[in-house]
Design an enzyme around this catalytic site. Sequence first.
Site, PDB file in Angstrom:
ATOM      1  N   TYR A 163      -6.573  94.682  35.965  1.00  0.00           N
ATOM      2  CA  TYR A 163      -6.609  93.692  35.881  1.00  0.00           C
ATOM      3  C   TYR A 163      -7.055  92.311  36.818  1.00  0.00           C
ATOM      4  O   TYR A 163      -5.306  92.545  37.550  1.00  0.00           O
ATOM      5  CB  TYR A 163      -5.434  93.567  34.741  1.00  0.00           C
ATOM      6  CG  TYR A 163      -5.892  93.915  33.685  1.00  0.00           C
ATOM      7  CD1 TYR A 163      -7.036  94.196  32.536  1.00  0.00           C
ATOM      8  CD2 TYR A 163      -5.209  94.977  32.800  1.00  0.00           C
ATOM      9  CE1 TYR A 163      -7.258  95.380  31.972  1.00  0.00           C
ATOM     10  CE2 TYR A 163      -5.106  95.348  31.536  1.00  0.00           C
ATOM     11  CZ  TYR A 163      -6.482  95.298  31.718  1.00  0.00           C
ATOM     12  OH  TYR A 163      -6.583  96.091  29.996  1.00  0.00           O
ATOM     13  N   LYS A 199      27.422 100.770  26.118  1.00  0.00           N
ATOM     14  CA  LYS A 199      26.361  99.547  25.728  1.00  0.00           C
ATOM     15  C   LYS A 199      25.366 100.022  25.951  1.00  0.00           C
ATOM     16  O   LYS A 199      24.911 100.617  26.704  1.00  0.00           O
ATOM     17  CB  LYS A 199      27.186  98.592  25.499  1.00  0.00           C
ATOM     18  CG  LYS A 199      27.050  97.784  26.443  1.00  0.00           C
ATOM     19  CD  LYS A 199      27.829  96.106  27.067  1.00  0.00           C
ATOM     20  CE  LYS A 199      26.811  95.808  27.691  1.00  0.00           C
ATOM     21  NZ  LYS A 199      27.739  94.336  28.614  1.00  0.00           N
TER      22      LYS A 199
END
Length: 388
Positions: free
Chosen positions: A274, A44
């Site tokens: 940042y 999956k």
Amino acid sequence: MRSGRYDKLVTDVNPRLVIDVDAIANNVAVLRARTGTALMAVVKGNAYGHGLIPAARAALAGGADALGVAAMAEALRLREAFGKSRIFTWLYAPGADFRSASRADLELGASAPWAIDQIERAATDTGKIVRVHLEADTGLGRAGAMPADWLALVNAAAAAAARGTISVVGVWSHFACADSPGDPTIAVQREALIHAAAKARANGLTEFSVHLANSAAALNDRRSTFDMVRTGVAIYGLDPLGGDPRLLGLHPAMRVEVPIALVKRVPAGTGVSYGHTYVTARECTLALVPVGYADGIPRSASGVAPVSINGRRYTISGRVCMDQFVVDVGDDPVQAGDVAVLWADGSDATPTVQNWADATGTIHYELVTGIGGRFVHHYIGGEIVARD
């Protein structure tokens, strides 16, 4: 790694997930031998980020008896690729495309009578007998019928089976705490499933297998293996308990590589990325790695996650951005085009995905399934190599 194919990858300028499909096949063989029972390879979520079709092909080559996915869309893709394999899917809402599932000979999970009703209608429309696994909620509190509702599900399935529209081939459940060996809920859930199976047999359903064990239980609790195990993360070479998979005979199949986009010398006191959460303590070289949270690199890796470059390990410097992050490599001779390894099998100073999980406060499942974005899959191995 198989050098004959791997050597061709080092000139690739794209960030890449190098997937060793032979490792997947070998891991399946190891797990099947260890448990001594049938094995469903759970593929999956794009095979936990490893690539649905190549990983499934490798699992089958390694001896998997069936394939399992949560989403029906992935199950239908598997059927297109593997015409005769057993394929099980279990997570859907009312109104799902049960006709396509029936025509594709998928095996379907059912947790409530409405599912039996809709599956039976599709079986009648297509003229197929649909193979169904009844799911009991033995204590996870997620999918599956609660004990008070179990008999209604069993009776609905038995009635449909008597009409010849479905065949009940499985009674199953899922553990809540199998990754904590010795947790008392493990024995409680195991006994609850035994009781649910007995009730199903007492009410007319007899030809079914019982399955409960996920990777953690398959590796650590022989009493839970029953007729089949459903192994997911372990087939990709990861220990569900967070230990060294190599001690279990498993080999990680994913290697995450990114060519460095830029290097530059900067003076002491340079703020990086940042917010300037990292400031250089000395003159140094900064290496720019061109992947970020748009590619599944978690922002929580900022300032903590390990990266290997040219056989040496470093730590991400400052914040992970959408498209890039920075590594302070000191005075080491790193150049643009050198390869940063985010995680691999732990050899040659490479970090592991468990190292990343520990650093970022998550689990390796989330990291391998979440990575993607602009990464390109490359598959290495033997005759079973394929590109998704």
